[in-house]
Design a protein around this motif. Structure first.
Motif, short mmCIF file in Angstrom:
data_model
loop_
_atom_site.label_atom_id
_atom_site.label_comp_id
_atom_site.label_asym_id
_atom_site.label_seq_id
_atom_site.Cartn_x
_atom_site.Cartn_y
_atom_site.Cartn_z
N LYS A 569 0.81 -1.22 0.00
CA LYS A 569 0.00 0.00 0.00
C LYS A 569 0.85 1.27 0.00
O LYS A 569 0.34 2.36 -0.30
CB LYS A 569 -0.92 0.01 1.22
N GLU A 572 0.79 2.55 -4.12
CA GLU A 572 -0.44 2.11 -4.79
C GLU A 572 -0.63 2.91 -6.07
O GLU A 572 -0.60 4.14 -6.07
CB GLU A 572 -1.63 2.31 -3.85
N ALA A 587 -4.91 7.38 -3.71
CA ALA A 587 -3.84 6.81 -2.88
C ALA A 587 -2.68 7.79 -2.71
O ALA A 587 -2.10 7.89 -1.62
CB ALA A 587 -3.35 5.50 -3.49
#
Length: 703
Positions: A569, A572, A587
């Motif tokens: 993450k 992203e 993101a």
């Protein structure tokens, strides 16, 4: 009046009685306060883990000689960890030092909340046979099931979450069953905040309390008016005109931007310090991905509560996918702000928290991002990009020797949560990058370096440590600090052409690593895999650990997925068919969108893998056939790692090589096939490491 002789006789009689133990919940509290797992205690007392569990839930009592030993241990713990004592504050971590070439301030040591010991996995309660009319806020516990331990925080006496079934039974942590009378989502939110006693305390003194989580079974979802499945499979949310959404809005509650989907967050503006937010997870909408939570969606509600409750207590209350939870755990342990006193007014205001990533997103250095990023697209960057990724390498077949081909087996070794191990004591940049031309390389400064490593000569039977494909570099390229430092470690001179470096640095991921490592090790211990096992015992325990307790095996899988997803993450990419290069995407607007930190973790993990392979070649003469992320396949004379791993004359593992064990960074057996099978795949251009376990493995970040 009693005589002195009578009193002394009575006292002597009491002393001769069987030693008395504290109540079962107190036994568990003391063990947890000492940081000892049930498996470790069982090993010390020469008994089974299940027996210790029975002692702690009141199902049985110890007999001599274990009774006296157990009582002595509990007395010692009681003196160290009184029920209402003040927990010891850990010694502060030394502030990371900034290299002398930089003038920015060193990052102060982080201030964390008092540590919470990871609790032993609670037993799941039995489902009630029937229902009766009862008050709205009562709770019940089935007889013969373990009572909940004293709450760590009196504001949340019933734990972090509950699994709501269609009959109104809300299954919580530690065997508790609450009675929820709600028949609408709005009523459920009000009951959760006002009556349930659910929630969890903050993980850092400057953080926020964790919002309560209500998990809805299919029956509960139907009762609340939710559809069996989501029609919008792309957006994964209810339409805005759905009756439940309109009901929520009408009651002046709000939904986050992701709407009412598998993980719906319903909130109002906080009142003072009290948050007004409830997280919902809808099981029939695939809230629990089977890859991260294997088998959990099919479990009984009480078992789902046990799995999620254990994860919540050891990691964080789930807030979405394990990837989302992994990322939010970073922020929970390193909050972006803290209270500071305004010198002019004397009032306390919100200020930056040293060691965090702050409250605003940070543009990456041009080589650290991607062409689509607005800041990079705007300048038309053509200078190349970092390519720090996990290994995907297969040795050329023509480099196999006749001796290797005559070995009968191909054995795969897998490093436990390799990316988590790489995150330990990893110094990363906390400030914006600065550009330097022809800088002198400094391995202590995190950043990206343009350098030519094509002159580094290594055995072709090993993958290059500088590229994910294992191919030798052909000219200048961008590398993260750990990759360049490894070239220097191998004895080669490095002369950077330019670099993007950060002046403020810190071990941002340290508390994240520590919490997840403890969760991983404790959960493995619950499955019978402990640190004190011999290598042969460890291999045997790992072979059967998933069958020991499916619920705890699911927790273990979720912890590994949290590591993988949390690191992923950090970088992203934009999604959606309508995206145009140069447009911002959600993101990248997060402070935790940090591709440079992800690159640092991956680079360090890949270097760690190469360092072990180099040591293996030095001590055993064996070279890998293939590598996929954290799995490496070796030709072997036998089907066990014990047949080829290096050991000293005293029987201890050789330092620096692959070593078996349950902690992050150590190895376990991934799979065994024949050497003929491996060579056949290599000739087809396939990677044996992907298939060594059977089936088609998915390339994962660090696990």
């Amino acid at each position: 009046m009693a005589t002195e002789e009578e009193l002394l006789a009575n006292v002597d009689a009491l002393l001769e009685e069987e030693p008395q133990l504290p109540p079962p919940p107190e036994r568990a509290r003391l063990r947890e306060a000492a940081g000892i797992t049930q498996a470790r205690l069982a090993a010390a007392l020469k008994t089974s883990t299940q027996t210790v569990k029975n002692w702690e839930n009141g199902r049985s009592e110890p007999k001599e000689p274990r009774l006296t030993a157990y009582q002595r241990l509990l007395k010692g713990w009681a003196a160290k960890y009184p029920a209402h004592g003040t927990p010891a504050v850990p010694a502060p971590v030394a502030a990371p030092q900034v290299p002398a070439t930089f003038t920015g301030p060193a990052t102060p040591a982080p201030e964390t909340a008092a540590p919470q010991e990871a609790p032993a996995a609670p037993a799941a309660p039995a489902r009630p046979a029937g229902r009766a009319t009862r008050p709205a806020s009562t709770s019940r516990r089935p007889a013969a099931k373990k009572a909940a331990r004293p709450a760590l925080d009196p504001r949340f006496p019933h734990g972090p979450l509950a699994v709501l079934d269609g009959d109104g039974s809300a299954y919580g942590v530690g065997g508790i069953v609450l009675d929820c009378p709600a028949t609408t989502v709005v009523e459920l939110v009000k009951w959760t905040l006002r009556e349930s006693g659910l929630g969890a305390p903050k993980l850092h003194r400057h953080g926020k309390d964790q919002d309560p989580l209500i998990v809805l079974t299919a029956a509960a979802a139907a009762k609340l008016g939710l559809p069996e499945r989501l029609e919008d499979r792309r957006g994964l949310r209810l339409p805005e005109d759905h009756p439940v959404v309109k009901q929520v809005v009408k009651a002046k509650w709000q939904l986050t931007q992701r709407g009412f989907g598998p993980w719906a967050r319903i909130y109002r503006k906080a009142q003072g310090r009290d948050r007004q937010c409830v997280q919902l997870a809808v099981l029939p909408w695939d809230a629990l991905d089977s890859r991260a939570w294997p088998g959990v969606s099919e479990m009984e509600p009480a078992d789902v509560a046990r799995v999620l409750g254990t994860y919540a207590q050891r990691v964080i209350t789930p807030r979405g996918s394990t990837a989302v939870s992994g990322l939010e755990l970073m922020t929970a342990l390193r909050p972006p702000t803290r209270p500071v006193r305004d010198e002019e007014t004397g009032n306390w205001v919100s200020g930056p928290n040293p060691g965090s990533l702050g409250t605003e997103p940070m543009d990456p250095a041009p080589p650290e991002g991607q062409p689509e990023h607005p800041a990079i697209h705007r300048i038309g960057w053509k200078g190349g990009f970092l390519h720090e990724e996990a290994y995907q390498w297969v040795r050329p077949v023509d480099l196999l020797t006749d001796q290797e081909c005559t070995l009968p087996y191909a054995v795969g070794l897998d490093l436990n949560t390799a990316f988590l191990a790489a995150a330990a004591r990893l110094v990363v940049g906390l400030s914006a990058p600065d550009h330097f031309h022809a800088p002198k390389f400094n391995p202590k400064i995190p950043g990206s370096w343009l350098v030519d490593l094509s002159h580094v000569e290594l055995d072709p039977r090993l993958p290059s440590p500088f590229t994910p494909t294992g191919e030798r570099p052909t000219g200048p390229a961008w590398y993260q600090t750990h990759t360049v430092a490894y070239a220097q470690e191998l004895g080669y001179n490095v002369q950077p052409i330019e670099a993007y470096l950060r002046r403020e640095t810190g071990a941002y991921l340290d508390p994240w690593h520590d919490r997840l490592k403890t969760a991983y090790v404790d959960t493995l211990a619950d499955l019978g895999v402990t640190k004190d096992l011999s290598d042969a015992e460890f291999l045997a325990a790992m072979e059967r650990h998933k069958d020991a307790d499916p619920a705890m095996a699911a927790v273990l899988a979720a912890i590994k997925a949290t590591v993988k997803g949390g690191i992923g993450k950090l970088f992203e990419n934009p999604q959606g068919k309508g995206y145009k290069d140069g447009d911002p995407w959600p993101a990248m607007m997060r402070p935790t969108w940090r591709p440079d930190i992800r690159a640092a973790v991956i680079a360090k993990a890949r270097v760690n893998m190469h360092r072990k392979m180099l040591k293996m070649a030095e001590f055993t003469g064996l070279y890998p056939l293939a590598v996929l992320s954290d799995c490496v396949v070796y030709p072997a004379p036998g089907p066990s790692p014990l047949d080829f791993l290096p050991y000293s004359e005293s029987g201890k593992p050789i330092p620096g090589a692959f070593r078996l064990g349950p902690t992050p960074g150590l190895a376990k057996l991934e799979g065994v096939q024949t050497m003929l099978w491996a060579v056949d795949l290599m000739e087809q251009g396939l990677n044996p490491a992907r298939h060594i376990k059977g089936g088609d493995a998915v390339l994962e970040d660090g696990e």
